[in-house]
Design a protein around this motif. Structure first.
Motif, PDB file in Angstrom:
ATOM      1  N   ARG A 289       0.998  -1.299   0.389  1.00  0.00           N
ATOM      2  CA  ARG A 289      -0.115  -0.155   0.125  1.00  0.00           C
ATOM      3  C   ARG A 289       0.969   1.485  -0.035  1.00  0.00           C
ATOM      4  N   GLU A 292       4.494   1.177  -2.777  1.00  0.00           N
ATOM      5  CA  GLU A 292       3.753   0.183  -4.390  1.00  0.00           C
ATOM      6  C   GLU A 292       1.964   0.775  -3.996  1.00  0.00           C
ATOM      7  N   GLY A 293       1.109   1.672  -3.795  1.00  0.00           N
ATOM      8  CA  GLY A 293       0.180   2.102  -4.142  1.00  0.00           C
ATOM      9  C   GLY A 293      -1.198   1.293  -4.694  1.00  0.00           C
ATOM     10  N   LEU A 294      -0.924  -0.497  -3.888  1.00  0.00           N
ATOM     11  CA  LEU A 294      -1.420  -1.805  -5.262  1.00  0.00           C
ATOM     12  C   LEU A 294      -2.933  -1.930  -4.725  1.00  0.00           C
TER      13      LEU A 294
ATOM     14  N   VAL B 120       1.759   7.995  -5.298  1.00  0.00           N
ATOM     15  CA  VAL B 120       1.020   6.367  -3.843  1.00  0.00           C
ATOM     16  C   VAL B 120      -0.209   6.296  -3.681  1.00  0.00           C
ATOM     17  N   ASN B 123      -3.269   6.488  -5.997  1.00  0.00           N
ATOM     18  CA  ASN B 123      -3.648   4.776  -6.418  1.00  0.00           C
ATOM     19  C   ASN B 123      -4.336   4.479  -5.612  1.00  0.00           C
ATOM     20  N   VAL B 124      -4.085   4.108  -3.900  1.00  0.00           N
ATOM     21  CA  VAL B 124      -4.427   3.723  -2.892  1.00  0.00           C
ATOM     22  C   VAL B 124      -6.198   4.190  -3.110  1.00  0.00           C
TER      23      VAL B 124
END
Lengths: 419, 413
Positions: A289, A292-294, B120, B123-124
Motif C-alpha cells: 500500500r 507501491e499503491g497497489l 502513491v 493510487n491507494v
C-alpha cells in the motif's frame, strides 16, 4: 521550537477481573459497570457449524430461534417487545457456537430476560416465517456470488478446511435440501441450558442476579454430543484462479493451516504474522500500500478454532498488477525466513500489539467481549499477557526459525478477478 | 441518563478545545476535527478532501513517520472524511498524551506534501474507490442518488469522489491550496477525553498549539451557501450486473441541526429499524416483496436527504413495487403512542451504548461542538423524548407529501 516528547514505553497490559458464578449449573461470567443504565452481553449455545454440521442449517436455526416466533408470541410481537424494552438481540453463528448478543436498558432487563427464556424454550419455527428467512438468505447468497471478495473467501475456506468440520460453506444447492423438521429437532437438542453460557457486563446488582435466577426455567435435554471424528489436515501447495470478466479489482487469498493456539509455537508464530501483515506498520501494508499503491489494504491474520488455526493473507488489488502483488507477498514471506528482523522493527510491532490488547480491556464491555472470545476457544484469560511476554523475549533468529518451520512453500492461493 | 461533563476553552489563534475527564480508562483520545469536507471541493477535483486525509499520515516537518511514532507510544490512530468534516483521532495510553498533541500540531502547520506520496496515495484511494464503489454489487447506488438528487450543491458527490478521473486530475497545487485554506487552527476543534485532567490538558494544548498561526486570515465558512433548487419528481432506470432488482426513493430533507432532523430520525426508525418496523413487517414478512429494505437518513449540516428502499424479488414490476412502497411509507400517519414510545426507548439504548467507548465520546463531543454545542451529547436524547405524534405528522407531510421524490430503479441487465 517544541520537539517530540519523550515516549514512555508501555510494556504490559492490565487484565480486569471477571467474576464467575453458576446459576442452576449455567455458568455466568460478569463484570460490573455502574456508569450506564445498561446491561449488555452474550448468551452462547453449543450450536455452531461444528455441532449442527451444515453451515446453512446452523444459520437458519439461529435465525428462527432469535426471530421466528414462539408458542406465545409471533415474530412481529417478539421484535416489537424487544424494541419497546429498548433492547437489541442479534444472533451470529460461528464455526463452533451460536452467539446471542444483546443490549438492554437496565430498567427493562426483567422483561427482556423473560422474553429470552420464552424464545429459547418455546420457538415453533412457523412455516411462513421460515419461508421468509430461507428466501432472504438465498437472495443474499446469490448476490454474494457476484462479489469477488466473497467468491475468493468461500473458495479459500472450502479448499483449506476440506475434511474438517469447518469446511462446510453455504452452497446454492443446499437451499433445495432443507428439512425443517430436522432443524427443529436440532434446536430442541442444542438450545437448552446444558449447552448455555452467559457473559454479561453493565449495571449488574442483586436485582439483576435475582432476575437471572429465572434462567433455571430454560429447559434441559438429555442429548450428548457424539465425539468428533478425528481429522487431519495437511497443507499442500495449490493455486486456484477464478475468472470473473466484470471484476474491477482482483481478490487475493493466500494461506495455510498452522498449529492451534495451544501449541507451544503459537505465540511465536503470531509474532511473525504480526510482522508480516498484522498492523498498519507491517511489511505487507507498508510495501503493497504505502510504497507501491497497489491496494487499499492488505492483512495477514490467524483464525483459530478449538482444534486448528490457519493463516490468511487478504488483499483486493489493482488487477493490472496482480502478479506483482502476489510476488511481493511471497517475497516478504521469504525475507522473514532468511533475514533477521531489526530490533527497531520488532519494537514498533510490539507496541502496535500492546496497544491493540490495551483496547481489548479498556472498558467492562470490551473486557467481557475479550474474555468471552478466549473462553469459548478454551483459552485462559491471561492468553494475551502470555503472548506479550513471548513477544518481549523473542529473538530475531527465533523468528527466522519459526518462519522456516511454518511459512514454507505449501500455500493455498486463490485469485479471483478478470484476465 | 448518564451526563457527560466537559470543559471548553479557546486559544487566541481561534482553536477550540473540548475536554472530558474520565479516570475509568487508561487511555487519552485526541480527536481533531477540521471543518472541511467533500462539499468544499470543486467540480473536476472531487475526492480532494479525502485524498488530503490520506496524505496527513505521510509525514510532517518534525514527524517523518507518523504511524510509527504513534505505535511506539502504544497508540492507534485513524481518520475519516465526510461531506461536511474531516476527523482524525489518536488513542493512546495516558502517559503519552503529549505525543499525540505534538504530532497533531506538527501536521496542522508543517505537512510535507511529497510528489511520491501524492502519487502513491492517489493510487491507494483509487483502489479504495474500486473496492467499495465499483467492484461490488449495487456499489454505485450512492453516486447515482446524489448525482440525481442535487443539481448544483456539492453534496452531489460522495466523499470518495465523483469518479476515478477526478482523483487522477488532482495535482499538488490543488492539495497545497486546500490544506492552506482549511487546515488552520481557527477552523478546527480538538476534543480530548480520558485520563488527563483539565489543567494538564490546557497546559499541553497551549504549549503545542498556542503558536500555530492562522494560515490565512480569510473567513473560513464551512457552509457553502449554495441552495440547491427543488428536485423535480423523477424516475431513473439503470441496468447493472446484479441478481435482484432494487428500488430507492430519495428526497431532500433538512439540516442536521434542526428539530426536524430528530423527527426524521424517529420516522426512519419507525419505517425500517428492527424487525417490527412498518416496511420490514409489511413488505418483507407479510407481502414478501422485498428481501431486504432499509432507510438511510443522511446527516448533513446543510440540506441532507433520506433514502428508502431495498432489493426485491424478480416476480414484481418496478411500478408495483413503487406503489407498494409509497403506500406503506404513508402508514406513518397511523402511528400510535405505543409505537412512538417503542422507538424512543430504542433510541435511548443507542445513546447509552454510544457512551461506552471513549473514542465515541471524543468524536461526539467534537462533532456536536461543530454543529453548535458539545452539550448536545447530553441534550439530544431529551429532544427525542419531547417529540409528539403531531411533530411526526407535520414533519412527514413536509418532506414526504410533495412530489419532489427521486426514484432510482436499479435493474438487472
Amino acid at each position: 521550537m517544541n520537539s517530540l516528547p519523550k515516549i514512555k514505553k508501555i510494556k504490559d497490559i492490565h487484565i480486569p477481573q471477571v467474576s464467575y458464578i453458576s446459576i442452576e449449573k449455567i455458568p455466568l461470567y460478569y463484570i460490573v459497570d455502574t456508569k450506564l443504565d445498561l446491561i449488555s452481553g452474550y448468551f452462547i449455545f453449543d450450536a455452531g457449524l461444528k455441532q449442527v454440521k451444515k453451515n446453512l442449517h446452523s444459520v437458519l436455526i439461529g435465525l428462527m430461534v432469535a426471530k421466528g416466533g414462539t408458542k406465545n408470541y409471533n415474530a412481529y410481537k417478539i421484535s416489537e417487545l424487544l424494541d419497546y424494552y429498548g433492547a437489541t438481540l442479534n444472533v451470529s453463528i460461528t464455526p463452533y457456537n451460536a452467539i446471542f448478543s444483546f443490549s438492554v436498558l437496565k430498567r427493562n432487563f426483567s422483561d427482556f430476560s423473560n422474553l429470552f427464556i420464552e424464545i429459547i424454550n418455546n420457538s415453533t419455527f412457523p412455516d411462513d416465517e421460515f419461508e421468509v428467512r430461507v428466501k432472504q438468505l438465498k437472495a443474499k447468497q446469490i448476490e454474494r456470488l457476484q462479489d469477488t471478495k466473497y467468491i475468493a473467501s468461500k473458495k479459500f475456506t472450502k479448499e483449506l478446511l476440506k475434511g474438517t468440520p469447518y469446511g462446510n460453506v453455504i452452497e446454492l444447492k443446499d437451499f433445495a435440501r432443507i428439512d425443517k423438521g430436522q432443524l427443529f429437532n436440532c434446536y430442541k437438542r442444542l438450545y437448552t441450558k446444558d449447552f448455555l453460557r452467559m457473559y454479561l457486563a453493565g449495571n449488574i446488582d442483586d436485582k439483576i442476579f435475582r432476575i437471572l435466577e429465572n434462567f433455571n426455567q430454560i429447559k434441559s435435554s438429555n442429548f450428548n454430543f457424539e465425539p468428533l471424528n478425528s481429522f487431519k489436515v495437511k497443507n499442500k501447495k495449490r493455486k486456484f484462479f477464478i475468472k470473473i470478466d466484470s471484476a474491477k479489482q482482483t481478490s487475493l487469498r493466500i494461506g495455510k493451516i498452522v498449529p492451534n493456539n495451544l501449541h507451544p509455537d503459537f505465540h511465536k508464530l503470531a509474532v511473525v504474522i504480526h510482522l508480516l501483515g498484522g498492523t498498519f506498520n507491517s511489511r505487507l501494508m507498508q510495501r503493497l500500500r504505502e510504497k507501491e499503491g497497489l491496494t487499499y489494504g492488505v492483512y495477514a491474520h490467524l483464525t483459530s478454532f478449538p482444534e486448528l488455526s490457519f493463516l490468511t493473507i487478504t488483499a483486493e488489488v489493482n488487477s493490472e498488477e496482480k502478479q506483482k502483488a502476489i510476488d511481493i507477498i511471497y517475497e516478504e514471506i521469504e525475507k522473514l525466513t532468511k533475514i533477521p528482523v531489526t530490533r527497531k522493527e520488532l519494537n514498533t510491532c510490539f507496541y502496535d500489539v500492546v496497544n491493540e490488547y490495551l483496547t481489548y480491556y479498556d472498558n467492562p464491555y470490551s473486557t467481557i467481549d475479550t474474555f468471552k472470545s478466549l473462553k469459548e476457544l478454551g483459552l485462559q484469560e491471561n492468553f494475551y499477557k502470555e503472548f506479550i511476554e513471548t513477544f518481549k523475549k523473542i529473538k530475531p533468529e527465533e523468528i527466522i526459525d519459526i518462519a522456516n518451520k511454518y511459512l514454507t512453500n505449501d500455500f493455498l492461493e486463490v485469485v479471483v478477478g478478470n484476465e | 441518563m448518564t451526563k457527560i461533563a466537559f470543559n471548553r476553552f479557546r486559544l487566541e489563534n481561534g482553536l477550540t478545545i473540548i475536554h472530558n475527564f474520565n479516570d475509568q480508562t487508561r487511555f487519552v483520545v485526541v480527536g481533531v476535527l477540521y471543518k472541511v469536507g467533500s462539499k468544499n471541493e470543486l467540480v473536476g477535483y472531487t475526492g480532494l478532501a479525502h485524498l488530503l486525509e490520506h496524505l496527513m499520515f505521510t509525514g510532517s516537518k518534525n514527524v517523518k513517520h507518523f504511524d510509527k511514532i504513534i505505535s511506539q507510544a502504544g497508540g492507534e490512530n485513524n481518520a475519516f472524511t465526510s461531506n461536511d468534516i474531516t476527523y482524525y483521532y489518536i488513542s493512546l495510553p495516558y502517559q503519552n498524551a503529549e505525543v499525540a498533541l505534538f504530532v497533531e500540531a506538527d501536521r496542522m502547520q508543517n505537512l510535507l506534501l511529497k510528489n511520491n506520496s501524492i502519487n502513491v496515495q492517489k493510487n491507494v484511494v483509487i483502489e479504495e474507490f474500486k473496492q467499495y464503489y465499483l467492484n461490488r454489487p449495487y456499489g454505485d447506488v450512492e453516486h447515482l442518488i446524489r448525482r440525481n438528487l442535487y443539481s448544483i450543491h456539492p453534496y452531489r458527490w460522495p466523499t470518495i469522489g465523483d469518479s476515478i478521473e477526478d482523483i487522477k486530475n488532482i495535482t499538488k497545487k490543488e492539495i497545497v491550496e486546500f490544506y492552506n485554506k482549511w487546515y488552520s487552527p481557527d477552523n478546527c476543534i480538538i476534543s480530548i477525553s480520558g485520563n488527563i485532567d483539565f489543567d494538564t490538558t490546557k497546559k499541553l494544548v497551549e504549549k503545542y498549539f498556542g503558536k500555530v498561526t492562522q494560515r490565512n486570515k480569510e473567513e473560513k465558512n464551512n457552509i457553502t451557501q449554495i441552495r440547491d433548487p427543488q428536485t423535480p419528481k423523477c424516475i431513473i432506470n439503470v441496468r447493472r450486473k446484479v441478481p435482484q432488482p432494487a428500488i430507492y426513493l430519495a428526497c431532500k430533507t433538512t439540516e442536521r441541526n434542526s428539530f426536524d432532523y430528530y423527527c426524521l430520525s424517529i420516522i426512519s426508525f419507525l419505517l425500517s429499524e428492527a424487525d417490527s418496523s412498518i416496511l420490514y413487517q409489511n413488505l418483507v414478512r407479510k407481502k414478501k416483496i422485498f428481501s431486504e429494505i432499509g432507510v438511510s437518513l443522511k446527516e448533513h449540516t446543510e440540506q441532507g436527504f433520506i433514502v428508502i428502499g431495498g432489493k426485491y424479488y424478480r416476480d414484481y414490476s418496478p411500478d408495483n413495487v413503487l406503489n407498494c412502497l409509497m403506500e406503506n411509507i404513508s402508514l406513518i400517519k397511523n402511528i400510535s403512542d405505543f409505537e412512538l414510545q417503542k422507538v424512543k426507548n430504542k433510541i435511548e439504548l443507542y445513546y447509552q451504548t454510544e457512551l461506552i467507548n471513549i473514542n465515541n465520546v471524543t468524536e461526539l463531543l467534537a462533532y456536536y461542538e461543530y454543529l453548535s454545542d458539545a452539550n448536545l451529547i447530553n441534550k439530544e436524547i431529551e429532544y427525542i423524548k419531547s417529540i409528539s405524534i403531531n411533530d411526526i405528522l407535520n414533519c412527514f407531510s413536509r418532506y414526504f407529501e410533495n412530489n419532489n421524490i427521486f426514484v432510482l430503479n436499479y435493474l438487472p441487465e
